[in-house]
Design an enzyme around this catalytic site. Structure first.
Site, PDB file in Angstrom:
ATOM      1  N   ARG A   1       0.518  48.540  40.914  1.00  6.65           N
ATOM      2  CA  ARG A   1       1.767  48.037  41.470  1.00  6.65           C
ATOM      3  C   ARG A   1       1.692  47.896  42.988  1.00  6.65           C
ATOM      4  O   ARG A   1       2.677  47.539  43.611  1.00  6.65           O
ATOM      5  CB  ARG A   1       2.871  49.021  41.102  1.00  6.65           C
ATOM      6  CG  ARG A   1       4.181  48.364  40.803  1.00  6.65           C
ATOM      7  CD  ARG A   1       5.164  49.441  40.429  1.00  6.65           C
ATOM      8  NE  ARG A   1       5.103  49.707  39.019  1.00  6.65           N
ATOM      9  CZ  ARG A   1       6.169  49.764  38.233  1.00  6.65           C
ATOM     10  NH1 ARG A   1       7.354  49.593  38.709  1.00  6.65           N
ATOM     11  NH2 ARG A   1       6.048  50.029  36.971  1.00  6.65           N
TER      12      ARG A   1
ATOM     13  N   ARG B   1      18.376  55.403  31.080  1.00  5.85           N
ATOM     14  CA  ARG B   1      17.401  55.963  32.021  1.00  5.85           C
ATOM     15  C   ARG B   1      18.076  56.338  33.335  1.00  5.85           C
ATOM     16  O   ARG B   1      18.978  55.645  33.775  1.00  5.85           O
ATOM     17  CB  ARG B   1      16.305  54.920  32.285  1.00  5.85           C
ATOM     18  CG  ARG B   1      14.999  55.239  31.604  1.00  5.85           C
ATOM     19  CD  ARG B   1      14.024  54.118  31.655  1.00  5.85           C
ATOM     20  NE  ARG B   1      13.657  53.668  32.983  1.00  5.85           N
ATOM     21  CZ  ARG B   1      12.729  52.745  33.222  1.00  5.85           C
ATOM     22  NH1 ARG B   1      12.080  52.206  32.202  1.00  5.85           N
ATOM     23  NH2 ARG B   1      12.449  52.352  34.439  1.00  5.85           N
TER      24      ARG B   1
ATOM     25  N   ARG C   1      14.438  49.014  43.459  1.00  8.93           N
ATOM     26  CA  ARG C   1      13.210  48.724  42.697  1.00  8.93           C
ATOM     27  C   ARG C   1      12.804  47.262  42.883  1.00  8.93           C
ATOM     28  O   ARG C   1      11.617  46.939  42.972  1.00  8.93           O
ATOM     29  CB  ARG C   1      13.422  49.050  41.210  1.00  8.93           C
ATOM     30  CG  ARG C   1      13.378  50.558  40.949  1.00  8.93           C
ATOM     31  CD  ARG C   1      14.127  50.948  39.696  1.00  8.93           C
ATOM     32  NE  ARG C   1      13.536  50.436  38.474  1.00  8.93           N
ATOM     33  CZ  ARG C   1      14.165  50.450  37.294  1.00  8.93           C
ATOM     34  NH1 ARG C   1      15.378  50.946  37.193  1.00  8.93           N
ATOM     35  NH2 ARG C   1      13.561  49.969  36.231  1.00  8.93           N
TER      36      ARG C   1
ATOM     37  N   LYS D   1       8.530  43.740  30.348  1.00 11.76           N
ATOM     38  CA  LYS D   1       7.140  44.202  30.194  1.00 11.76           C
ATOM     39  C   LYS D   1       6.997  45.173  29.021  1.00 11.76           C
ATOM     40  O   LYS D   1       6.153  44.984  28.157  1.00 11.76           O
ATOM     41  CB  LYS D   1       6.666  44.910  31.486  1.00 11.76           C
ATOM     42  CG  LYS D   1       6.729  44.057  32.731  1.00 11.76           C
ATOM     43  CD  LYS D   1       6.206  44.815  33.940  1.00 11.76           C
ATOM     44  CE  LYS D   1       6.998  46.034  34.319  1.00 11.76           C
ATOM     45  NZ  LYS D   1       8.381  45.792  34.791  1.00 11.76           N
TER      46      LYS D   1
ATOM     47  N   ARG E   1      20.425  48.427  29.395  1.00 11.96           N
ATOM     48  CA  ARG E   1      19.336  48.989  28.574  1.00 11.96           C
ATOM     49  C   ARG E   1      19.691  50.390  28.067  1.00 11.96           C
ATOM     50  O   ARG E   1      20.254  51.204  28.784  1.00 11.96           O
ATOM     51  CB  ARG E   1      18.061  49.082  29.405  1.00 11.96           C
ATOM     52  CG  ARG E   1      16.950  49.847  28.681  1.00 11.96           C
ATOM     53  CD  ARG E   1      15.611  49.691  29.302  1.00 11.96           C
ATOM     54  NE  ARG E   1      15.572  49.976  30.715  1.00 11.96           N
ATOM     55  CZ  ARG E   1      14.534  49.710  31.497  1.00 11.96           C
ATOM     56  NH1 ARG E   1      13.465  49.145  30.989  1.00 11.96           N
ATOM     57  NH2 ARG E   1      14.567  49.993  32.768  1.00 11.96           N
TER      58      ARG E   1
HETATM   59  P1  AP5 Z   1      12.103  46.203  29.286  1.00 15.73           P
HETATM   60  O1  AP5 Z   1      11.119  45.595  28.362  1.00 15.73           O
HETATM   61  O2  AP5 Z   1      12.404  47.661  29.101  1.00 15.73           O
HETATM   62  O3  AP5 Z   1      11.740  45.841  30.804  1.00 15.73           O
HETATM   63  P2  AP5 Z   1      10.545  46.313  31.733  1.00 15.73           P
HETATM   64  O4  AP5 Z   1       9.991  45.100  32.403  1.00 15.73           O
HETATM   65  O5  AP5 Z   1       9.585  47.192  30.984  1.00 15.73           O
HETATM   66  O6  AP5 Z   1      11.421  47.102  32.790  1.00 15.73           O
HETATM   67  P3  AP5 Z   1      11.273  48.541  33.423  1.00 15.73           P
HETATM   68  O7  AP5 Z   1      12.603  48.823  34.069  1.00 15.73           O
HETATM   69  O8  AP5 Z   1      10.792  49.563  32.430  1.00 15.73           O
HETATM   70  O9  AP5 Z   1      10.219  48.272  34.489  1.00 15.73           O
HETATM   71  P4  AP5 Z   1       9.965  49.054  35.757  1.00 15.73           P
HETATM   72  O10 AP5 Z   1       8.726  48.399  36.179  1.00 15.73           O
HETATM   73  O11 AP5 Z   1      11.052  49.074  36.761  1.00 15.73           O
HETATM   74  O12 AP5 Z   1       9.923  50.563  35.245  1.00 15.73           O
HETATM   75  P5  AP5 Z   1       8.715  51.561  34.942  1.00 15.73           P
HETATM   76  O13 AP5 Z   1       9.137  52.416  33.838  1.00 15.73           O
HETATM   77  O14 AP5 Z   1       7.431  50.836  34.873  1.00 15.73           O
HETATM   78  O15 AP5 Z   1      13.465  45.377  29.177  1.00 15.73           O
HETATM   79  C1  AP5 Z   1      14.619  45.720  29.922  1.00 15.73           C
HETATM   80  C2  AP5 Z   1      15.888  45.481  29.076  1.00 15.73           C
HETATM   81  O16 AP5 Z   1      16.040  44.098  28.799  1.00 15.73           O
HETATM   82  C3  AP5 Z   1      15.858  46.175  27.708  1.00 15.73           C
HETATM   83  O17 AP5 Z   1      17.144  46.612  27.412  1.00 15.73           O
HETATM   84  C4  AP5 Z   1      15.399  45.075  26.745  1.00 15.73           C
HETATM   85  O18 AP5 Z   1      15.956  45.295  25.457  1.00 15.73           O
HETATM   86  C5  AP5 Z   1      15.960  43.814  27.393  1.00 15.73           C
HETATM   87  N1  AP5 Z   1      15.077  42.654  27.282  1.00 15.73           N
HETATM   88  C6  AP5 Z   1      13.715  42.635  27.404  1.00 15.73           C
HETATM   89  N2  AP5 Z   1      13.253  41.374  27.303  1.00 15.73           N
HETATM   90  C7  AP5 Z   1      14.330  40.580  27.124  1.00 15.73           C
HETATM   91  C8  AP5 Z   1      14.501  39.170  26.980  1.00 15.73           C
HETATM   92  N3  AP5 Z   1      13.439  38.321  26.997  1.00 15.73           N
HETATM   93  N4  AP5 Z   1      15.765  38.681  26.837  1.00 15.73           N
HETATM   94  C9  AP5 Z   1      16.834  39.504  26.828  1.00 15.73           C
HETATM   95  N5  AP5 Z   1      16.737  40.860  26.950  1.00 15.73           N
HETATM   96  C10 AP5 Z   1      15.507  41.383  27.105  1.00 15.73           C
HETATM   97  O19 AP5 Z   1       8.699  52.387  36.326  1.00 15.73           O
HETATM   98  C11 AP5 Z   1       9.762  53.260  36.652  1.00 15.73           C
HETATM   99  C12 AP5 Z   1       9.470  53.927  37.992  1.00 15.73           C
HETATM  100  O20 AP5 Z   1       8.245  54.707  37.903  1.00 15.73           O
HETATM  101  C13 AP5 Z   1       9.229  52.980  39.188  1.00 15.73           C
HETATM  102  O21 AP5 Z   1      10.437  52.555  39.778  1.00 15.73           O
HETATM  103  C14 AP5 Z   1       8.397  53.905  40.107  1.00 15.73           C
HETATM  104  O22 AP5 Z   1       9.208  54.864  40.759  1.00 15.73           O
HETATM  105  C15 AP5 Z   1       7.496  54.635  39.123  1.00 15.73           C
HETATM  106  N6  AP5 Z   1       6.215  53.932  38.878  1.00 15.73           N
HETATM  107  C16 AP5 Z   1       5.781  53.388  37.704  1.00 15.73           C
HETATM  108  N7  AP5 Z   1       4.564  52.828  37.856  1.00 15.73           N
HETATM  109  C17 AP5 Z   1       4.221  53.007  39.156  1.00 15.73           C
HETATM  110  C18 AP5 Z   1       3.072  52.639  39.920  1.00 15.73           C
HETATM  111  N8  AP5 Z   1       2.046  51.970  39.373  1.00 15.73           N
HETATM  112  N9  AP5 Z   1       3.060  52.978  41.232  1.00 15.73           N
HETATM  113  C19 AP5 Z   1       4.086  53.671  41.804  1.00 15.73           C
HETATM  114  N10 AP5 Z   1       5.200  54.055  41.136  1.00 15.73           N
HETATM  115  C20 AP5 Z   1       5.265  53.726  39.811  1.00 15.73           C
END
Ligand code: AP5
Length: 224
Positions: free
Chosen positions: A86, A158, A169, A13, A125
């Site tokens: 979410r 992270r 997660r 994402k 990552r």
């Molecule tokens: P990346 O693009 O960073 O993946 P992502 O989908 O953004 O993954 P996240 O881990 O950031 O998502 P998340 O939803 O768990 O975390 P968030 O920060 O939102 O890619 C991942 C890796 O793969 C990278 O190394 C990249 O280089 C590689 N990659 C990407 N695409 C690729 C491809 N096509 N092929 C190969 N490699 C690839 O949330 C964190 C925490 O915050 C949550 O757990 C929760 O506690 C809290 N939180 C956030 N939003 C909410 C909400 N709305 N409600 C409640 N809690 C929330």
């Protein structure tokens, strides 16, 4: 244009959202980045959300809706929401917030990927703490190992990118976020409100995923 991006952790994402936001001149609002900024500023709210994040749990809805409402109302109309909503409750809160100002969502992007792919991506990552650029030790390595190509800063991992937290997660995604996909599917089918559902296969290489999303959003924009 208002777009929501949904997908399990590591589906790509953040990687795709940054590029699309630049290309379509949208504000990229990542709920995870907003929470991480709050925690690094050391506020009481930041300390509270850190406990949930490190345990791989979702931050409670009331906190999340407040945090996102503040950010949503402080900018222009072109927004790409990454990681919010979410839960179904967050999706309903977003809908009513938009309705109050006579607005609605244009599209929901769903990126999915297989569990083994996700665990490999998350544990590999690395991010730049200075400019936020995201790398992967194998799939998207920096030119010099451990150093950001863009600003020369030392890359970090992270705190919630451990195998144990990723499994939690994923569980939270299955139980609480997958129903949000259903919510948007039925709202796009139900009343003809023009909501477009865009599904992409996040297992594919990032360039392929990016090309598909670019074509979809170009077509959406030209139909507006
Ligand atoms: P990346 O693009 O960073 O993946 P992502 O989908 O953004 O993954 P996240 O881990 O950031 O998502 P998340 O939803 O768990 O975390 P968030 O920060 O939102 O890619 C991942 C890796 O793969 C990278 O190394 C990249 O280089 C590689 N990659 C990407 N695409 C690729 C491809 N096509 N092929 C190969 N490699 C690839 O949330 C964190 C925490 O915050 C949550 O757990 C929760 O506690 C809290 N939180 C956030 N939003 C909410 C909400 N709305 N409600 C409640 N809690 C929330």
């Amino acid at each position: 244009m208002k777009v929501v991006m949904i997908g399990p952790p590591g589906a790509g994402k953040g990687t795709q959202a940054k590029k699309l936001a630049d290309r379509f001149d949208m504000r990229h609002l990542s709920s995870g980045d907003i929470l991480r900024a709050e925690r690094s500023s050391g506020t009481a709210l930041g300390n509270k959300v850190a406990e949930y994040m490190d345990a791989g749990k979702l931050v409670p809805d009331d906190i999340m809706v407040d945090v996102m409402a503040k950010t949503l109302t402080s900018g222009g109309d072109r927004v790409l929401l990454d990681g919010f909503p979410r839960t179904v409750l967050q999706a309903e809160a977003l809908d009513s917030r938009l309705q109050e100002s006579g607005q609605s969502l244009d599209a929901v992007i769903i990126i999915d990927a297989a569990q083994d792919v996700i665990v490999d991506r998350i544990t590999g990552r690395r991010i730049c703490p200075a400019c936020g650029k995201v790398y992967h030790v194998k799939n998207m390595p920096p030119e010099k190992p451990g150093i950001c190509d863009a600003c020369g800063e030392k890359l970090v991992q992270r705190q919630d990118d451990t195998e144990e937290a990723v499994k939690k997660r994923l569980e939270a995604y299955k139980n609480l976020t997958a129903p949000v996909v259903k919510y948007y599917r039925s709202s796009s089918e139900g009343d003809n409100n023009g909501l477009r559902i865009i599904e992409v296969d996040g297992n594919k290489p990032p360039e392929d995923v990016g090309r598909e999303l670019l074509a979809e959003l170009e077509s959406l924009e030209s139909s507006e």
